[in-house]
Design an enzyme around this catalytic site. Structure first.
Site, short mmCIF file in Angstrom:
data_model
loop_
_atom_site.label_atom_id
_atom_site.label_comp_id
_atom_site.label_asym_id
_atom_site.label_seq_id
_atom_site.Cartn_x
_atom_site.Cartn_y
_atom_site.Cartn_z
N HIS A 259 82.28 20.25 -18.46
CA HIS A 259 80.94 20.39 -19.03
C HIS A 259 80.73 19.28 -20.07
CE1 HIS A 259 77.56 22.00 -21.29
NE2 HIS A 259 77.31 22.77 -20.24
N GLU B 164 74.27 17.92 -14.35
CA GLU B 164 73.60 18.33 -15.57
C GLU B 164 73.33 17.10 -16.44
OE1 GLU B 164 74.54 22.68 -16.55
OE2 GLU B 164 76.17 21.49 -17.37
N GLY C 177 69.82 22.32 -22.86
CA GLY C 177 69.40 23.00 -24.08
C GLY C 177 68.22 22.37 -24.79
C1 PEP Z 1 74.48 24.26 -19.58
O1 PEP Z 1 74.98 24.23 -20.67
O2 PEP Z 1 75.21 24.23 -18.58
C2 PEP Z 1 73.02 24.33 -19.48
C3 PEP Z 1 72.47 23.96 -18.37
O3 PEP Z 1 72.34 24.78 -20.59
P1 PEP Z 1 70.75 25.12 -20.66
O4 PEP Z 1 70.40 25.88 -19.41
O5 PEP Z 1 70.61 25.94 -21.91
O6 PEP Z 1 70.03 23.82 -20.71
#
Ligand code: PEP
Length: 244
Positions: free
Chosen positions: A91, A161, A167
């Protein structure tokens, strides 16, 4: 393939949060997609018990080794022992806060397999990298380095991501998501052949009930990795419903 709604609770959740899982399980006894919650490791065993058969559980990280002098870490075997079947590796918060490299992430993914878990391998570019036109090359290099040789559809999920979307409430355009997901699929196919057709590619970054359906309708998006909106049964339930 069956899609996957994966929730990452990050460093959130106490015993009282188990009520959210019970509510989720009650509202979605037979979801049309796979549902996964990755709570903090302190809750994993209790949440695995509370989740029932329709909700899988997993960890947010694991150490590459099975046992040893690694204070504060947990192994993939411990995750499995606590009832988990998945582990998130790489992550962006781990890459940033703990200096994890593609090699570290690769070793953790192999540890997950060793323990019989599926690895959710996270990749994603920063805003500066996207603005420099480097999104595809950065993500491509992360996929090449972080996804181990021998990856199979049954034990490997890749989560795209964008760091700047996590976030923040900012989401790439559907075209941008499709471009990256198509590119990841092509790279996986070049490396793993037909096996790559069955590997699930998740989008993550500010997925909410209100934007989930259009994101899930995007090319090569096989589900979502969800942070903030996975904490409440009602929000995550809306995302699960959008995947149906
Ligand atoms: C994450 O931390 O994997 C994530 C996608 O967070 P958020 O959905 O809060 O953006």
């Amino acid at each position: 393939m069956r899609k996957l709604a994966a929730g990452n609770w990050k460093m959130n959740g106490l015993g009282e949060s188990l009520s959210e899982i019970r509510a989720l399980a009650e509202a979605h006894p037979a979801p049309a997609c796979d549902v996964l919650i990755c709570p903090p490791s302190t809750l994993l065993a209790r949440l695995s018990d509370a989740a029932g058969d329709a909700i899988a559980t997993g960890a947010q990280d694991c150490h590459a080794n099975e046992t040893g002098a690694h204070t504060g870490d947990i192994s993939a075997e411990m995750v499995a022992d606590a009832g988990g079947t998945y582990v998130i590796v790489g992550h962006s918060e781990r890459r940033t806060d703990h200096g994890e490299t593609d090699d570290t992430v690769n070793a953790k993914a192999r540890a997950a397999w060793r323990a019989g878990l599926s690895a959710i391998v996270c990749v994603g570019e920063t805003l500066a990298q996207r603005e420099a036109g480097e999104a595809l090359s950065v993500v491509g290099a992360q996929v090449a380095g972080s996804v181990p040789d021998g990856a199979r559809a049954a034990n490997t999920v890749v989560a795209y991501e964008p760091v700047w979307a996590i976030g923040t409430g900012k989401v790439p355009t559907l075209e941008e998501i499709a471009e990256v997901h198509d590119d990841i699929r092509a790279r996986l196919k070049a490396r793993f052949g037909a096996e790559a057709d069955g590997m699930r590619l998740l989008y993550g970054g500010s997925v909410k009930p209100g934007n989930a359906a259009e994101i899930f309708g995007t090319s090569n998006v096989d589900g979502a990795l969800v942070g903030g909106a996975s904490l409440k049964a009602e929000d995550f339930g809306g995302i699960i419903a959008a995947l149906a």
